[in-house]
Design an enzyme around this catalytic site. Structure first.
Site, PDB file in Angstrom:
ATOM      1  N   HIS A  90       0.648  -1.134   0.001  1.00 53.93           N
ATOM      2  CA  HIS A  90       0.023  -0.091  -0.131  1.00 53.93           C
ATOM      3  C   HIS A  90       0.869   1.421  -0.076  1.00 53.93           C
ATOM      4  CE1 HIS A  90      -3.366  -2.566   2.049  1.00 53.93           C
ATOM      5  NE2 HIS A  90      -3.004  -3.021   1.090  1.00 53.93           N
ATOM      6  N   HIS A 248      -9.092  -2.459  -5.273  1.00 46.95           N
ATOM      7  CA  HIS A 248      -7.978  -2.855  -4.373  1.00 46.95           C
ATOM      8  C   HIS A 248      -6.800  -3.467  -4.802  1.00 46.95           C
ATOM      9  CE1 HIS A 248      -5.819  -2.845  -0.382  1.00 46.95           C
ATOM     10  NE2 HIS A 248      -5.951  -4.157  -0.887  1.00 46.95           N
ATOM     11  N   ASP A 252      -2.984  -2.985  -5.090  1.00 49.22           N
ATOM     12  CA  ASP A 252      -1.778  -3.941  -5.038  1.00 49.22           C
ATOM     13  C   ASP A 252      -0.984  -4.150  -5.871  1.00 49.22           C
ATOM     14  OD1 ASP A 252      -2.692  -4.435  -2.165  1.00 49.22           O
ATOM     15  OD2 ASP A 252      -3.691  -6.262  -2.680  1.00 49.22           O
ATOM     16  N   HIS A 275      -0.040 -10.934  -5.058  1.00 45.07           N
ATOM     17  CA  HIS A 275       1.210 -10.552  -4.898  1.00 45.07           C
ATOM     18  C   HIS A 275       2.139 -11.431  -5.663  1.00 45.07           C
ATOM     19  CE1 HIS A 275      -0.292  -7.579  -2.377  1.00 45.07           C
ATOM     20  NE2 HIS A 275      -1.064  -8.535  -1.435  1.00 45.07           N
TER      21      HIS A 275
END
Length: 316
Positions: A90, A248, A252, A275
Site C-alpha cells: 500500500h 484494491h 496492490d 502478490h
C-alpha cells in the site's frame, strides 16, 4: 524513436520529497505499533527501507523484486542479513502513484502500518511533504513484446502500449464480489481518485484460522472490508466504490509492479492475480532482455508529444 502522447502524466526528471515526514499506526498482521518516516534521497537512490531493529541497528532493504520474499497475504521484502519488512504494497502504491523515484523509508518495526487498509494515509503524508524535481532524468521500462506468467487459473502479462495502463480482473465465488474488472490508463490523478481509497478485504470465515496462525491480529472493520457469513459487507459504511474489491487489487498491483525499480510504459493485465503472480510477472519481464528497453524522456512539455530515448538496460 517513438513518441508517447501526453495524455499520460509522465515526467522527464526524477523526484524526491522536500522534507522528512512521519506517520504512526499498527500492523494489520502483528497488531504492533510502528512509526514510518519518509526521508528525501539523492537522485538514483531508488526506494530503500531502513528497518530499525529492537537493538537500534539499521538494516537497508531495497524495494526491488529481487528482494521479495513471502507473498502469501502481503508483499514482504528481506535482505541477506535476515532483516525484513512486510505489507509494503500500500505504501509502495502511494509512492508510485505520487510519481516519487527516490526516498528512504525508516521504520521501527517489521510491518508497515495498515491505517484504513488503503493508500490514502500514505498519499496524504507524501503530499504534505511535497515533491522536489531532481537533475537526473527519469528512466522507464518500456515493454517491447508480450510477456505472460500463468499459475493454474491465474495469469498476468505485460503487453506493449503507449502509456501506463492497468487491466485487472478478479473472479470470486462469493456473490458480493463475483467477477469484477478495472481497466484504465494510470496517472497520479487517476490513482488518487479511482484507486487510492480502495481497502483490503477478507472473509469473516477465515478470521479464526488467521488468528491461530498469528496473522490478522490488528485487523478490524476500521482497516479492512469484511464479508460476513451471509455474503454481505458488514462494515457500517459499506463500500467506497461499487467495485472496491477489484480497485484494491489494482492498488496492490501498482505497489507490487513498482518493485521493478522504474515505472513501466506498457499495459499490465491480470486475471485472478495477487502478490505472488504480480511479482512473478515482473520477474518474467525483467528476465527477458528482448522484452523491454530502458528509455528516458527528452523535451517534456505537458501539452505536446515527448520523445523517448533508449538507454542501455544496465543503466536502470
Amino acid at each position: 524513436m517513438r513518441f508517447i502522447s501526453k495524455r499520460f502524466l509522465l515526467r522527464e526528471f526524477q523526484t524526491t520529497i522536500a522534507k522528512r515526514i512521519s506517520v504512526s499506526g499498527a500492523g494489520v498482521h502483528s497488531g504492533a505499533p510502528v512509526t514510518l518516516s519518509f526521508l528525501p534521497a539523492d537522485a538514483d537512490t531508488g526506494i530503500v527501507f531502513n528497518v530499525i531493529d529492537s537493538a537500534g541497528a539499521s538494516h537497508a532493504i531495497r524495494a526491488l523484486v529481487s528482494e521479495v520474499g513471502a507473498t502469501d497475504l502481503s508483499t514482504r521484502l528481506a535482505n541477506s542479513d535476515g532483516a525484513s519488512v512486510s505489507t509494503i504494497e500500500h505504501v509502495m502504491a502511494a509512492i508510485a502513484g505520487s510519481g516519487i523515484d527516490n526516498m528512504v523509508l525508516e521504520i521501527n518495526g517489521p510491518e508497515v502500518p495498515i491505517f484504513d487498509g488503503s493508500s490514502v494515509a500514505f498519499l496524504d503524508a507524501l503530499a504534505q511533504a511535497g515533491l522536489v524535481e531532481q537533475s537526473a532524468r527519469r528512466r522507464y521500462i518500456r515493454v517491447l513484446k508480450p510477456i505472460r506468467f500463468e499459475s493454474g487459473a491465474s495469469w498476468a502479462e505485460f503487453i506493449p502500449y503507449d502509456g501506463i495502463r492497468y487491466e485487472v480482473e478478479i473472479d470470486f465465488e462469493a456473490p458480493v464480489i463475483g467477477r469484477q474488472k478495472f481497466a484504465g490508463d494510470m496517472d497520479e490523478a487517476v490513482f488518487r481518485k479511482e484507486i487510492s481509497r480502495a481497502r483490503t478485504f477478507g472473509f469473516m470465515r477465515d478470521v479464526e484460522k488467521l488468528w491461530a496462525a498469528g496473522l490478522a491480529l490488528g485487523s478490524s472493520l476500521d482497516n479492512s472490508l469484511v464479508i460476513g457469513d451471509d455474503n454481505t459487507v458488514i462494515n457500517p459504511g459499506g463500500l467506497r466504490y461499487p467495485d472496491e474489491f477489484v480497485r484494491h487489487k489494482t492498488l496492490d498491483a501498482v505497489g507490487d509492479l513498482s518493485l521493478a525499480g522504474a515505472p513501466f510504459i506498457g499495459c499490465f493485465r491480470s486475471y485472478r492475480g495477487g502478490h505472488r503472480v504480480n511479482a512473478a510477472a515482473v520477474r518474467a519481464l525483467l528476465s527477458d532482455p528482448s522484452a523491454f528497453n530502458i528509455v528516458e524522456m527528452q523535451g517534456f512539455t505537458p501539452s505536446a508529444k515527448t520523445k523517448l530515448v533508449a538507454r542501455a538496460p544496465s543503466t536502470l
